[in-house]
Design a protein around this motif. Structure first.
Motif, PDB file in Angstrom:
ATOM      1  N   PRO A 199      22.744  89.398  17.874  1.00 15.51           N
ATOM      2  CA  PRO A 199      22.657  87.982  18.680  1.00 15.51           C
ATOM      3  C   PRO A 199      22.882  86.906  17.650  1.00 15.51           C
ATOM      4  O   PRO A 199      22.421  86.925  16.564  1.00 15.51           O
ATOM      5  CB  PRO A 199      21.304  87.983  19.386  1.00 15.51           C
ATOM      6  N   PHE A 200      23.533  85.681  18.232  1.00 14.15           N
ATOM      7  CA  PHE A 200      23.570  84.398  17.399  1.00 14.15           C
ATOM      8  C   PHE A 200      23.451  83.310  18.228  1.00 14.15           C
ATOM      9  O   PHE A 200      24.266  83.192  19.152  1.00 14.15           O
ATOM     10  CB  PHE A 200      24.738  84.500  16.535  1.00 14.15           C
ATOM     11  N   ASP A 201      22.393  82.614  17.985  1.00 11.86           N
ATOM     12  CA  ASP A 201      22.162  81.248  18.850  1.00 11.86           C
ATOM     13  C   ASP A 201      22.401  80.231  18.016  1.00 11.86           C
ATOM     14  O   ASP A 201      22.087  79.633  17.007  1.00 11.86           O
ATOM     15  CB  ASP A 201      20.748  81.029  19.374  1.00 11.86           C
ATOM     16  N   TYR A 202      23.969  79.517  18.534  1.00  6.49           N
ATOM     17  CA  TYR A 202      24.271  78.563  17.283  1.00  6.49           C
ATOM     18  C   TYR A 202      23.527  77.238  17.301  1.00  6.49           C
ATOM     19  O   TYR A 202      23.274  76.869  16.378  1.00  6.49           O
ATOM     20  CB  TYR A 202      25.771  77.937  18.104  1.00  6.49           C
ATOM     21  N   ASP A 203      22.987  76.778  18.452  1.00  9.10           N
ATOM     22  CA  ASP A 203      22.210  75.547  18.443  1.00  9.10           C
ATOM     23  C   ASP A 203      20.899  75.747  17.682  1.00  9.10           C
ATOM     24  O   ASP A 203      20.531  75.088  16.901  1.00  9.10           O
ATOM     25  CB  ASP A 203      21.659  75.467  19.901  1.00  9.10           C
ATOM     26  N   ALA A 204      20.139  76.899  17.761  1.00 11.08           N
ATOM     27  CA  ALA A 204      19.032  77.181  16.871  1.00 11.08           C
ATOM     28  C   ALA A 204      19.446  77.056  15.372  1.00 11.08           C
ATOM     29  O   ALA A 204      18.749  76.555  14.623  1.00 11.08           O
ATOM     30  CB  ALA A 204      18.171  78.416  17.247  1.00 11.08           C
ATOM     31  N   VAL A 205      20.280  77.991  15.062  1.00  9.50           N
ATOM     32  CA  VAL A 205      20.918  77.789  13.828  1.00  9.50           C
ATOM     33  C   VAL A 205      21.272  76.440  13.264  1.00  9.50           C
ATOM     34  O   VAL A 205      20.615  75.963  12.088  1.00  9.50           O
ATOM     35  CB  VAL A 205      21.758  78.909  13.360  1.00  9.50           C
ATOM     36  N   ALA A 206      21.849  75.756  14.055  1.00  7.96           N
ATOM     37  CA  ALA A 206      22.629  74.506  13.604  1.00  7.96           C
ATOM     38  C   ALA A 206      21.252  73.371  13.581  1.00  7.96           C
ATOM     39  O   ALA A 206      21.288  72.435  12.784  1.00  7.96           O
ATOM     40  CB  ALA A 206      23.405  73.925  14.559  1.00  7.96           C
ATOM     41  N   SER A 207      20.182  73.777  14.079  1.00  5.96           N
ATOM     42  CA  SER A 207      18.914  72.796  14.040  1.00  5.96           C
ATOM     43  C   SER A 207      18.172  73.233  13.095  1.00  5.96           C
ATOM     44  O   SER A 207      17.057  72.417  12.872  1.00  5.96           O
ATOM     45  CB  SER A 207      18.274  72.646  15.488  1.00  5.96           C
ATOM     46  N   GLY A 208      18.412  74.268  12.251  1.00  7.69           N
ATOM     47  CA  GLY A 208      17.549  74.829  11.272  1.00  7.69           C
ATOM     48  C   GLY A 208      16.475  75.729  11.398  1.00  7.69           C
ATOM     49  O   GLY A 208      15.651  76.230  10.709  1.00  7.69           O
ATOM     50  N   GLY A 227      35.770  75.786  15.035  1.00  6.71           N
ATOM     51  CA  GLY A 227      34.567  75.361  15.841  1.00  6.71           C
ATOM     52  C   GLY A 227      34.572  75.804  17.343  1.00  6.71           C
ATOM     53  O   GLY A 227      35.560  76.390  17.612  1.00  6.71           O
ATOM     54  N   LEU A 228      33.581  75.672  17.840  1.00  7.26           N
ATOM     55  CA  LEU A 228      33.540  76.121  19.341  1.00  7.26           C
ATOM     56  C   LEU A 228      34.193  74.977  20.287  1.00  7.26           C
ATOM     57  O   LEU A 228      34.389  73.842  20.142  1.00  7.26           O
ATOM     58  CB  LEU A 228      32.086  75.959  19.813  1.00  7.26           C
ATOM     59  N   THR A 229      34.767  75.674  21.155  1.00  4.47           N
ATOM     60  CA  THR A 229      35.220  74.891  22.599  1.00  4.47           C
ATOM     61  C   THR A 229      34.153  74.147  23.459  1.00  4.47           C
ATOM     62  O   THR A 229      33.131  74.547  23.224  1.00  4.47           O
ATOM     63  CB  THR A 229      36.255  75.384  23.389  1.00  4.47           C
ATOM     64  N   PRO A 230      34.540  72.997  24.074  1.00  2.53           N
ATOM     65  CA  PRO A 230      33.487  72.440  25.145  1.00  2.53           C
ATOM     66  C   PRO A 230      32.810  73.586  25.818  1.00  2.53           C
ATOM     67  O   PRO A 230      31.669  73.087  26.052  1.00  2.53           O
ATOM     68  CB  PRO A 230      34.271  71.355  25.436  1.00  2.53           C
ATOM     69  N   PHE A 231      33.418  74.306  26.491  1.00  2.80           N
ATOM     70  CA  PHE A 231      32.859  75.372  27.327  1.00  2.80           C
ATOM     71  C   PHE A 231      32.361  76.656  26.791  1.00  2.80           C
ATOM     72  O   PHE A 231      31.792  77.312  27.275  1.00  2.80           O
ATOM     73  CB  PHE A 231      33.989  75.713  28.427  1.00  2.80           C
ATOM     74  N   ALA A 232      32.280  76.797  25.459  1.00  6.59           N
ATOM     75  CA  ALA A 232      31.473  77.928  24.782  1.00  6.59           C
ATOM     76  C   ALA A 232      30.034  77.864  25.201  1.00  6.59           C
ATOM     77  O   ALA A 232      29.439  76.773  25.183  1.00  6.59           O
ATOM     78  CB  ALA A 232      31.714  77.776  23.282  1.00  6.59           C
ATOM     79  N   ASP A 233      29.543  79.150  25.346  1.00  3.81           N
ATOM     80  CA  ASP A 233      28.422  79.551  25.475  1.00  3.81           C
ATOM     81  C   ASP A 233      27.627  79.802  24.285  1.00  3.81           C
ATOM     82  O   ASP A 233      27.407  80.806  23.821  1.00  3.81           O
ATOM     83  CB  ASP A 233      28.167  80.591  26.524  1.00  3.81           C
ATOM     84  N   ASP A 234      27.125  78.647  23.527  1.00  6.16           N
ATOM     85  CA  ASP A 234      26.824  78.590  22.210  1.00  6.16           C
ATOM     86  C   ASP A 234      25.496  79.418  22.005  1.00  6.16           C
ATOM     87  O   ASP A 234      25.332  79.686  20.754  1.00  6.16           O
ATOM     88  CB  ASP A 234      26.770  77.084  21.556  1.00  6.16           C
ATOM     89  N   ASP A 235      24.769  79.718  23.055  1.00  8.13           N
ATOM     90  CA  ASP A 235      23.480  80.422  22.662  1.00  8.13           C
ATOM     91  C   ASP A 235      23.589  81.896  23.031  1.00  8.13           C
ATOM     92  O   ASP A 235      22.767  82.593  22.951  1.00  8.13           O
ATOM     93  CB  ASP A 235      22.220  79.910  23.284  1.00  8.13           C
ATOM     94  N   ALA A 236      24.614  82.505  23.198  1.00  8.03           N
ATOM     95  CA  ALA A 236      24.901  83.826  23.562  1.00  8.03           C
ATOM     96  C   ALA A 236      26.003  84.316  22.785  1.00  8.03           C
ATOM     97  O   ALA A 236      26.789  85.469  23.116  1.00  8.03           O
ATOM     98  CB  ALA A 236      25.554  83.900  25.083  1.00  8.03           C
ATOM     99  N   ILE A 237      26.145  83.937  21.569  1.00  9.08           N
ATOM    100  CA  ILE A 237      27.246  84.426  20.663  1.00  9.08           C
ATOM    101  C   ILE A 237      26.847  85.784  20.031  1.00  9.08           C
ATOM    102  O   ILE A 237      25.704  85.758  20.011  1.00  9.08           O
ATOM    103  CB  ILE A 237      27.645  83.582  19.312  1.00  9.08           C
ATOM    104  N   LYS A 238      27.794  86.638  19.724  1.00  3.56           N
ATOM    105  CA  LYS A 238      27.362  88.026  19.267  1.00  3.56           C
ATOM    106  C   LYS A 238      28.295  88.353  18.001  1.00  3.56           C
ATOM    107  O   LYS A 238      29.378  87.821  18.045  1.00  3.56           O
ATOM    108  CB  LYS A 238      27.477  89.252  20.546  1.00  3.56           C
ATOM    109  N   ILE A 239      27.715  89.110  17.368  1.00  2.00           N
ATOM    110  CA  ILE A 239      28.473  89.559  16.337  1.00  2.00           C
ATOM    111  C   ILE A 239      28.446  91.402  16.457  1.00  2.00           C
ATOM    112  O   ILE A 239      27.489  92.008  16.495  1.00  2.00           O
ATOM    113  CB  ILE A 239      27.829  89.490  14.778  1.00  2.00           C
ATOM    114  N   ILE A 240      29.620  91.742  16.670  1.00  3.17           N
ATOM    115  CA  ILE A 240      29.929  93.213  16.864  1.00  3.17           C
ATOM    116  C   ILE A 240      30.040  93.699  15.428  1.00  3.17           C
ATOM    117  O   ILE A 240      30.875  93.457  14.660  1.00  3.17           O
ATOM    118  CB  ILE A 240      31.198  93.500  17.830  1.00  3.17           C
ATOM    119  N   ARG A 241      29.403  94.908  15.005  1.00  2.00           N
ATOM    120  CA  ARG A 241      29.351  95.551  13.857  1.00  2.00           C
ATOM    121  C   ARG A 241      29.359  97.031  13.933  1.00  2.00           C
ATOM    122  O   ARG A 241      28.555  97.375  14.803  1.00  2.00           O
ATOM    123  CB  ARG A 241      28.105  94.981  12.765  1.00  2.00           C
ATOM    124  N   ARG A 242      29.898  97.835  13.313  1.00  2.00           N
ATOM    125  CA  ARG A 242      30.183  99.189  13.239  1.00  2.00           C
ATOM    126  C   ARG A 242      28.807  99.489  12.284  1.00  2.00           C
ATOM    127  O   ARG A 242      29.309  99.476  11.046  1.00  2.00           O
ATOM    128  CB  ARG A 242      31.629  99.742  12.989  1.00  2.00           C
TER     129      ARG A 242
END
Length: 195
Positions: free
Chosen positions: A168-177, A144-159
């Motif tokens: 882009p990956f917005d944790y809060d948006a996905v977690a809320s459905g 899981g994320l640490t308390p200071f993680a910027d959960d709406d700025a997560i990125k997936i790096i793919r080749r």
């Protein structure tokens, strides 16, 4: 007592076919990877290849770093970058020189599917998964994320095609459905970056 009976009845309803529950086709061995039809075999994966009524042509083969395997009668065969269907077709074609209409079975018994989760998670690192996992599952594997993680700025790096792209990956948006399309299945070598 009534509460205990209810739990027992619910358990029976979902686990006992006599109650009319539809049971999904799940292999008895849960360690067998579930492989999507478009999965591309790569180095480190283990294939099981067998030919019906030919006991001498049953083999587990580790895909070498060069993407090749060795199989009786055929010798070296390039399987890296191919799907299971393509591999089965090629082996069937090559064995057709020795047998009339050989029945070939190819399955993936072990995936070398590595993903990486780095940044502000509790257990960053490399993870080898038996199946493809989603971003949320990968974050869970990383504690899981640490308390200071910027959960709406997560990125997936793919080749992709020799170039690295950031998804882009917005944790809060996905977690809320919301924005569930962002919770993609990770591919081999993907890096989840949590700033």
């Amino acid at each position: 007592m009534k509460k205990g009976f209810l739990v027992l009845a619910l358990t029976a309803r979902f686990t006992c076919p006599a109650f009319g529950a539809s049971t999904p086709d799940v292999p008895a061995d849960s360690s067998v990877p579930v492989v999507p039809s478009d999965y591309v075999v790569d180095a480190g994966d283990v294939l099981e290849i067998s030919v019906w009524k030919e006991d001498g042509l049953t083999k587990q083969a580790l895909v070498r770093p060069d993407g090749g395997i060795t199989f009786p009668l055929i010798g070296d065969l390039q399987v890296g970058g191919q799907t299971i269907h393509q591999i089965r077709s090629e082996i069937t074609r090559k064995l057709g020189e020795y047998f009339a209409e050989p029945e070939v079975s190819v399955s993936l018994v072990n995936l070398n599917h590595k993903i990486y989760v780095i940044g502000r998670v509790n257990k960053p690192g490399e993870f080898v998964t038996p199946n493809r996992v989603s971003v949320m599952q990968a974050l869970s594997m990383a504690g899981g994320l640490t308390p200071f993680a910027d959960d709406d700025a997560i990125k997936i790096i793919r080749r992709i095609g020799g170039k690295e792209v950031a998804l882009p990956f917005d944790y809060d948006a996905v977690a809320s459905g919301k924005s569930l399309e962002q919770n993609i299945l990770l591919q081999r070598g993907d890096v989840v970056v949590v700033p």
